[in-house]
Scaffold this motif. Structure first.
Motif, PDB file in Angstrom:
ATOM      1  N   VAL A   1     -72.068  -8.288 -38.791  1.00 29.94           N
ATOM      2  CA  VAL A   1     -73.245  -9.099 -39.110  1.00 29.94           C
ATOM      3  C   VAL A   1     -73.736  -8.774 -40.515  1.00 29.94           C
ATOM      4  O   VAL A   1     -74.047  -9.669 -41.300  1.00 29.94           O
ATOM      5  N   ALA A   2     -73.782  -7.487 -40.857  1.00 25.60           N
ATOM      6  CA  ALA A   2     -74.237  -7.088 -42.192  1.00 25.60           C
ATOM      7  C   ALA A   2     -73.336  -7.678 -43.265  1.00 25.60           C
ATOM      8  O   ALA A   2     -73.810  -8.141 -44.300  1.00 25.60           O
ATOM      9  N   CYS A   3     -72.048  -7.659 -43.025  1.00 27.07           N
ATOM     10  CA  CYS A   3     -71.122  -8.225 -44.008  1.00 27.07           C
ATOM     11  C   CYS A   3     -71.329  -9.724 -44.151  1.00 27.07           C
ATOM     12  O   CYS A   3     -71.297 -10.253 -45.256  1.00 27.07           O
ATOM     13  N   LEU A   4     -71.556 -10.405 -43.052  1.00 25.47           N
ATOM     14  CA  LEU A   4     -71.797 -11.842 -43.132  1.00 25.47           C
ATOM     15  C   LEU A   4     -73.064 -12.132 -43.915  1.00 25.47           C
ATOM     16  O   LEU A   4     -73.123 -13.047 -44.724  1.00 25.47           O
TER      17      LEU A   4
ATOM     18  N   SER B   1     -69.444  -3.473 -55.152  1.00 23.06           N
ATOM     19  CA  SER B   1     -69.444  -2.007 -55.102  1.00 23.06           C
ATOM     20  C   SER B   1     -70.720  -1.418 -54.531  1.00 23.06           C
ATOM     21  O   SER B   1     -70.690  -0.404 -53.835  1.00 23.06           O
ATOM     22  N   GLN B   2     -71.847  -2.049 -54.837  1.00 28.25           N
ATOM     23  CA  GLN B   2     -73.118  -1.524 -54.341  1.00 28.25           C
ATOM     24  C   GLN B   2     -73.114  -1.488 -52.810  1.00 28.25           C
ATOM     25  O   GLN B   2     -73.504  -0.483 -52.208  1.00 28.25           O
ATOM     26  N   ALA B   3     -72.645  -2.553 -52.178  1.00 29.70           N
ATOM     27  CA  ALA B   3     -72.590  -2.596 -50.712  1.00 29.70           C
ATOM     28  C   ALA B   3     -71.567  -1.604 -50.167  1.00 29.70           C
ATOM     29  O   ALA B   3     -71.792  -0.962 -49.140  1.00 29.70           O
ATOM     30  N   TRP B   4     -70.424  -1.454 -50.855  1.00 33.69           N
ATOM     31  CA  TRP B   4     -69.407  -0.493 -50.411  1.00 33.69           C
ATOM     32  C   TRP B   4     -69.973   0.922 -50.389  1.00 33.69           C
ATOM     33  O   TRP B   4     -69.897   1.619 -49.388  1.00 33.69           O
ATOM     34  N   PHE B   5     -70.553   1.364 -51.504  1.00 37.11           N
ATOM     35  CA  PHE B   5     -71.037   2.744 -51.564  1.00 37.11           C
ATOM     36  C   PHE B   5     -72.264   2.961 -50.676  1.00 37.11           C
ATOM     37  O   PHE B   5     -72.425   4.041 -50.111  1.00 37.11           O
ATOM     38  N   ALA B   6     -73.105   1.953 -50.500  1.00 36.75           N
ATOM     39  CA  ALA B   6     -74.278   2.086 -49.625  1.00 36.75           C
ATOM     40  C   ALA B   6     -73.872   2.204 -48.160  1.00 36.75           C
ATOM     41  O   ALA B   6     -74.561   2.863 -47.377  1.00 36.75           O
TER      42      ALA B   6
ATOM     43  N   TYR C   1     -63.397   0.013 -55.894  1.00 39.27           N
ATOM     44  CA  TYR C   1     -64.837  -0.106 -56.086  1.00 39.27           C
ATOM     45  C   TYR C   1     -65.255   0.978 -57.065  1.00 39.27           C
ATOM     46  O   TYR C   1     -64.865   2.134 -56.918  1.00 39.27           O
ATOM     47  N   ALA C   2     -66.055   0.618 -58.075  1.00 37.80           N
ATOM     48  CA  ALA C   2     -66.577   1.587 -59.038  1.00 37.80           C
ATOM     49  C   ALA C   2     -68.096   1.583 -58.925  1.00 37.80           C
ATOM     50  O   ALA C   2     -68.729   0.525 -58.944  1.00 37.80           O
ATOM     51  N   ASN C   3     -68.670   2.763 -58.790  1.00 36.25           N
ATOM     52  CA  ASN C   3     -70.113   2.899 -58.585  1.00 36.25           C
ATOM     53  C   ASN C   3     -70.812   3.076 -59.932  1.00 36.25           C
ATOM     54  O   ASN C   3     -70.941   4.181 -60.434  1.00 36.25           O
ATOM     55  N   TYR C   4     -71.259   1.962 -60.507  1.00 30.10           N
ATOM     56  CA  TYR C   4     -71.913   1.965 -61.821  1.00 30.10           C
ATOM     57  C   TYR C   4     -73.420   2.073 -61.678  1.00 30.10           C
ATOM     58  O   TYR C   4     -74.006   1.623 -60.682  1.00 30.10           O
ATOM     59  N   LEU C   5     -74.054   2.676 -62.686  1.00 32.87           N
ATOM     60  CA  LEU C   5     -75.516   2.775 -62.706  1.00 32.87           C
ATOM     61  C   LEU C   5     -76.157   1.391 -62.781  1.00 32.87           C
ATOM     62  O   LEU C   5     -77.163   1.134 -62.140  1.00 32.87           O
ATOM     63  N   ALA C   6     -75.577   0.488 -63.571  1.00 35.42           N
ATOM     64  CA  ALA C   6     -76.097  -0.877 -63.697  1.00 35.42           C
ATOM     65  C   ALA C   6     -75.674  -1.670 -62.470  1.00 35.42           C
ATOM     66  O   ALA C   6     -74.490  -1.871 -62.222  1.00 35.42           O
ATOM     67  N   SER C   7     -76.641  -2.100 -61.680  1.00 39.80           N
ATOM     68  CA  SER C   7     -76.325  -2.771 -60.423  1.00 39.80           C
ATOM     69  C   SER C   7     -75.664  -4.128 -60.620  1.00 39.80           C
ATOM     70  O   SER C   7     -75.045  -4.653 -59.715  1.00 39.80           O
TER      71      SER C   7
END
Length: 155
Positions: free
Chosen positions: A13-16, A71-76, A120-126
């Motif tokens: 559900v979250a992914c959708l 990436s933001q969703a992957w790392f979160a 996925y790269a976790n960058y400071l700039a969202s």
């Protein structure tokens, strides 16, 4: 047992809701030709900070729709995703400092079984575009730049 099914349903559900899905429909028998990844970072990569990079190998075509497309969703959600997706994926986690010369990354021995490989790269700039499809080439060079990531076939 119920917790695992419940967690998987929540992730779905979250992914959708978060516009997940890292790619088009993939044939269950398709395999990626990738066998080598190189990575480098420019002097000002990620605003001068080390960058977490995850290379995700996907072995089950049903799981591609469950992985985030950013990436933001992957790392979160990484811990929950790893717990619930089980043996259908493998992750190579890296920490790359700025000014890193091109370096070959060790991939799992069964890389040839993967049907899709993304990073996925976790960058400071969202707003940085930081997900890459590594599946199309035999060798991919990832270059971490100040506010973005580039992906190219190896030279």
């Amino acid at each position: 047992m119920h917790f695992n099914l419940y967690s998987t349903a929540l992730i779905t559900v979250a992914c959708l809701l978060n516009a997940c899905s890292i790619g088009d429909t993939i044939s269950p028998s398709a395999k990626t030709p990738l066998h080598q990844v190189q990575i480098s970072a420019q002097n000002d990569a990620n605003a001068g900070s080390a960058t977490a990079v995850d290379i995700v190998l996907i072995y089950d075509h049903h799981l591609t729709a469950l992985l985030p497309n950013n990436s933001q969703a992957w790392f979160a959600n990484k811990s929950a995703l790893l717990t619930n997706l089980g043996h259908g994926i493998k992750v190579v986690s890296l920490q790359i400092p700025p000014s890193t010369a091109s370096t070959a990354i060790a991939l799992p021995q069964d890389v040839s079984r993967a049907i899709r490989i993304v990073s996925y790269a976790n960058y400071l700039a969202s707003n940085a575009e930081t997900i890459g499809n590594l599946s199309a080439s035999k060798c991919v060079h990832i270059v971490l730049q100040q506010n973005s990531v580039t992906y190219a076939a190896c030279a």
